[in-house]
Motif scaffolding. Sequence first.
Motif, PDB file in Angstrom:
ATOM      1  N   CYS A 119     -39.152  67.528 -26.933  1.00  0.00           N
ATOM      2  CA  CYS A 119     -40.110  67.110 -25.892  1.00  0.00           C
ATOM      3  C   CYS A 119     -41.046  66.053 -26.486  1.00  0.00           C
ATOM      4  O   CYS A 119     -41.673  66.274 -27.518  1.00  0.00           O
ATOM      5  CB  CYS A 119     -40.930  68.321 -25.427  1.00  0.00           C
ATOM      6  SG  CYS A 119     -42.332  67.860 -24.385  1.00  0.00           S
ATOM      7  N   ASN A 145     -40.653  63.960 -17.213  1.00  0.00           N
ATOM      8  CA  ASN A 145     -39.962  65.209 -17.567  1.00  0.00           C
ATOM      9  C   ASN A 145     -38.447  65.107 -17.364  1.00  0.00           C
ATOM     10  O   ASN A 145     -37.787  66.077 -17.032  1.00  0.00           O
ATOM     11  CB  ASN A 145     -40.546  66.395 -16.796  1.00  0.00           C
ATOM     12  CG  ASN A 145     -40.779  66.068 -15.331  1.00  0.00           C
ATOM     13  OD1 ASN A 145     -39.986  65.344 -14.735  1.00  0.00           O
ATOM     14  ND2 ASN A 145     -41.857  66.592 -14.758  1.00  0.00           N
ATOM     15  N   ARG A 146     -37.920  63.925 -17.646  1.00  0.00           N
ATOM     16  CA  ARG A 146     -36.496  63.683 -17.436  1.00  0.00           C
ATOM     17  C   ARG A 146     -35.607  64.591 -18.293  1.00  0.00           C
ATOM     18  O   ARG A 146     -34.534  65.009 -17.873  1.00  0.00           O
ATOM     19  CB  ARG A 146     -36.211  62.209 -17.765  1.00  0.00           C
ATOM     20  CG  ARG A 146     -34.792  61.792 -17.498  1.00  0.00           C
ATOM     21  CD  ARG A 146     -34.674  60.276 -17.555  1.00  0.00           C
ATOM     22  NE  ARG A 146     -33.346  59.881 -17.119  1.00  0.00           N
ATOM     23  CZ  ARG A 146     -32.307  59.858 -17.918  1.00  0.00           C
ATOM     24  NH1 ARG A 146     -32.433  60.173 -19.183  1.00  0.00           N
ATOM     25  NH2 ARG A 146     -31.122  59.512 -17.448  1.00  0.00           N
ATOM     26  N   ASN A 147     -36.052  64.852 -19.533  1.00  0.00           N
ATOM     27  CA  ASN A 147     -35.211  65.654 -20.444  1.00  0.00           C
ATOM     28  C   ASN A 147     -35.498  67.143 -20.353  1.00  0.00           C
ATOM     29  O   ASN A 147     -34.982  67.904 -21.156  1.00  0.00           O
ATOM     30  CB  ASN A 147     -35.481  65.236 -21.901  1.00  0.00           C
ATOM     31  CG  ASN A 147     -35.001  63.832 -22.170  1.00  0.00           C
ATOM     32  OD1 ASN A 147     -34.255  63.277 -21.367  1.00  0.00           O
ATOM     33  ND2 ASN A 147     -35.444  63.245 -23.261  1.00  0.00           N
ATOM     34  N   HIS A 148     -36.317  67.550 -19.420  1.00  0.00           N
ATOM     35  CA  HIS A 148     -36.854  68.908 -19.496  1.00  0.00           C
ATOM     36  C   HIS A 148     -36.016  69.947 -18.752  1.00  0.00           C
ATOM     37  O   HIS A 148     -34.984  69.635 -18.158  1.00  0.00           O
ATOM     38  CB  HIS A 148     -38.320  68.883 -19.062  1.00  0.00           C
ATOM     39  CG  HIS A 148     -39.196  68.204 -20.078  1.00  0.00           C
ATOM     40  ND1 HIS A 148     -39.149  66.841 -20.286  1.00  0.00           N
ATOM     41  CD2 HIS A 148     -40.083  68.682 -20.973  1.00  0.00           C
ATOM     42  CE1 HIS A 148     -39.996  66.518 -21.262  1.00  0.00           C
ATOM     43  NE2 HIS A 148     -40.568  67.624 -21.695  1.00  0.00           N
ATOM     44  N   ILE A 150     -34.450  72.938 -16.407  1.00  0.00           N
ATOM     45  CA  ILE A 150     -34.268  73.261 -14.987  1.00  0.00           C
ATOM     46  C   ILE A 150     -34.049  74.762 -14.794  1.00  0.00           C
ATOM     47  O   ILE A 150     -33.961  75.246 -13.677  1.00  0.00           O
ATOM     48  CB  ILE A 150     -33.075  72.484 -14.363  1.00  0.00           C
ATOM     49  CG1 ILE A 150     -31.801  72.670 -15.204  1.00  0.00           C
ATOM     50  CG2 ILE A 150     -33.412  70.997 -14.209  1.00  0.00           C
ATOM     51  CD1 ILE A 150     -30.531  72.117 -14.538  1.00  0.00           C
ATOM     52  N   THR A 160     -36.820  71.917 -23.536  1.00  0.00           N
ATOM     53  CA  THR A 160     -35.463  72.419 -23.759  1.00  0.00           C
ATOM     54  C   THR A 160     -35.208  72.591 -25.252  1.00  0.00           C
ATOM     55  O   THR A 160     -35.824  71.929 -26.084  1.00  0.00           O
ATOM     56  CB  THR A 160     -34.404  71.434 -23.219  1.00  0.00           C
ATOM     57  OG1 THR A 160     -34.667  70.140 -23.763  1.00  0.00           O
ATOM     58  CG2 THR A 160     -34.413  71.385 -21.712  1.00  0.00           C
ATOM     59  N   LEU A 243     -28.428  65.564 -22.226  1.00  0.00           N
ATOM     60  CA  LEU A 243     -29.127  65.813 -20.962  1.00  0.00           C
ATOM     61  C   LEU A 243     -28.630  67.157 -20.441  1.00  0.00           C
ATOM     62  O   LEU A 243     -29.397  68.010 -20.008  1.00  0.00           O
ATOM     63  CB  LEU A 243     -28.805  64.710 -19.952  1.00  0.00           C
ATOM     64  CG  LEU A 243     -29.489  63.374 -20.202  1.00  0.00           C
ATOM     65  CD1 LEU A 243     -28.862  62.280 -19.352  1.00  0.00           C
ATOM     66  CD2 LEU A 243     -30.986  63.484 -19.928  1.00  0.00           C
ATOM     67  N   GLY A 304     -35.700  71.744 -10.191  1.00  0.00           N
ATOM     68  CA  GLY A 304     -35.920  70.404 -10.729  1.00  0.00           C
ATOM     69  C   GLY A 304     -37.369  69.981 -10.565  1.00  0.00           C
ATOM     70  O   GLY A 304     -38.089  70.520  -9.720  1.00  0.00           O
ATOM     71  N   HIS A 307     -38.686  64.078 -12.395  1.00  0.00           N
ATOM     72  CA  HIS A 307     -37.713  63.181 -13.031  1.00  0.00           C
ATOM     73  C   HIS A 307     -36.405  63.855 -13.428  1.00  0.00           C
ATOM     74  O   HIS A 307     -35.489  63.188 -13.909  1.00  0.00           O
ATOM     75  CB  HIS A 307     -38.327  62.549 -14.289  1.00  0.00           C
ATOM     76  CG  HIS A 307     -39.609  61.827 -14.022  1.00  0.00           C
ATOM     77  ND1 HIS A 307     -39.657  60.576 -13.461  1.00  0.00           N
ATOM     78  CD2 HIS A 307     -40.905  62.192 -14.222  1.00  0.00           C
ATOM     79  CE1 HIS A 307     -40.930  60.198 -13.338  1.00  0.00           C
ATOM     80  NE2 HIS A 307     -41.698  61.167 -13.786  1.00  0.00           N
ATOM     81  N   ASN A 308     -36.341  65.182 -13.319  1.00  0.00           N
ATOM     82  CA  ASN A 308     -35.121  65.823 -13.859  1.00  0.00           C
ATOM     83  C   ASN A 308     -34.313  66.577 -12.806  1.00  0.00           C
ATOM     84  O   ASN A 308     -33.373  67.295 -13.162  1.00  0.00           O
ATOM     85  CB  ASN A 308     -35.467  66.755 -15.035  1.00  0.00           C
ATOM     86  CG  ASN A 308     -36.188  68.022 -14.596  1.00  0.00           C
ATOM     87  OD1 ASN A 308     -36.585  68.135 -13.430  1.00  0.00           O
ATOM     88  ND2 ASN A 308     -36.355  68.964 -15.500  1.00  0.00           N
ATOM     89  N   LYS A 311     -30.541  66.706 -12.846  1.00  0.00           N
ATOM     90  CA  LYS A 311     -29.786  67.514 -13.805  1.00  0.00           C
ATOM     91  C   LYS A 311     -29.064  68.688 -13.141  1.00  0.00           C
ATOM     92  O   LYS A 311     -28.097  69.209 -13.688  1.00  0.00           O
ATOM     93  CB  LYS A 311     -30.743  68.086 -14.861  1.00  0.00           C
ATOM     94  CG  LYS A 311     -31.037  67.186 -16.026  1.00  0.00           C
ATOM     95  CD  LYS A 311     -31.737  68.053 -17.067  1.00  0.00           C
ATOM     96  CE  LYS A 311     -32.087  67.362 -18.308  1.00  0.00           C
ATOM     97  NZ  LYS A 311     -32.596  68.318 -19.316  1.00  0.00           N
TER      98      LYS A 311
END
Length: 340
Positions: A119, A145-148, A150, A160, A243, A304, A307-308, A311
């Motif tokens: 993060c 928070n694209r990589n975070h 779900i 994550t 991702l 979600g 931004h994520n 996923k």
Amino acid sequence: MNRFSYLRAESVEGALAALAADPAAKIVAGGTNLLDLMKYDVEQPSRLIDITRIEGLDEITQSERGIMIGALVSNTTIAYHPAVAENFPLLSSAILAGATPQLRNAATAGGNINQRTRCYYFYDAALPCNKREPGSGCPALEGVNRNHAILGASDDCIATHPSDMCVALAALDALIHIAGPQGQRTIPIAQYHRLPDGSPERDTTLGADELVIGIEIPAEARRFMGNHTYLKLRDRLSYAFALVSVAAGLQMEGDTIADARIALGGVAHKPWRRPQAEEVLIGRAADETSFAAAADVLLEGAQGRKHNAFKIELARRAIIRALGQAAAGTPQSQSDKRIA
Ligand SMILES: Cc1cc2nc3c(=O)[nH]c(=O)nc-3n(C[C@H](O)[C@H](O)[C@H](O)COP(=O)(O)OP(=O)(O)OC[C@H]3O[C@@H](n4cnc5c(N)ncnc54)[C@H](O)[C@@H]3O)c2cc1C
Ligand code: SF4
């Protein structure tokens, strides 16, 4: 970076005694994660306890029970060891999907399962972060928070877990062997990494005075060696964290699925596994309808954020594709990467 002292431990007992003597000390193995975090002032250990010279922790041994991977075995050695590559190729594939050859040469088994989240807010010591400083807040909730996560996240933390190796270990039902002041104990990998709940600062159930000494893969996981895949989806085809990733193993009887294991990476604070999703597959035909049913169960409750949210669908498609590759016996190649 803070000032710290350095101790080279000669034995497991010596390392445990040094940990007990100084609660702010940290174990260092390959150093590929810890030293970065120290340079960013995220980790500030008073003492580094170097375990790399402890004899016996750098071996892979085979028995009727399965294989035991010592905590100091490098990621490269694990991936190419014949006992792993032949019996548990899912693990080799997951390891080779991670980092670079140079990093895999230095990274150890114990360090990989204890590596910390990627993060970006966690890495920026100028910002608040509940994982670094409990109670300070979580800028990722409303930030980038694209990589975070779900799945399994809490309002305290949506980070994550970054390891590829751990996703395969979860699918293979690995056991973590631990030494501590009270002796040795074993934890199933499913109980090793924690969901954030109200205390995201604790990534694992390992005690501060304990040491990982090895990882055991039970022999019964050999039944997935013919039909498996590790599918890792990321922004670049190499040298990037997942991702979404999927470790899938199937045991086939003709066209029917006799047994199944699926674990997801990049979606939660720990490798995400839900045995009910595997039960959905047992006794069914290996086709897209069955795979989609398993994906629905595995992703139930997925949430979600700004931004994520993409996923969720990405993970659904990845599960279906990975199970298809596993059923067909054509695992994802980690050396020949193409977008099909
Ligand atoms: C640029 C870059 C890209 C990367 N890409 C990926 C990737 O795509 N996929 C992936 O999975 N990983 C990736 N990694 C992470 C890499 O795999 C980890 O840094 C590595 O596995 C950590 O192992 P280490 O031995 O260097 O651990 P260290 O840095 O020495 O330690 C990491 C943590 O584990 C603790 N620790 C170490 N050994 C033990 C033990 N035996 N018992 C208890 N605690 C212990 C340490 O105290 C520390 O908190 C990447 C790293 C970098 C720098
Ligand atoms: S998601 Fe977790 S690690 Fe990231 S900023 Fe929030 S509390 Fe910190």
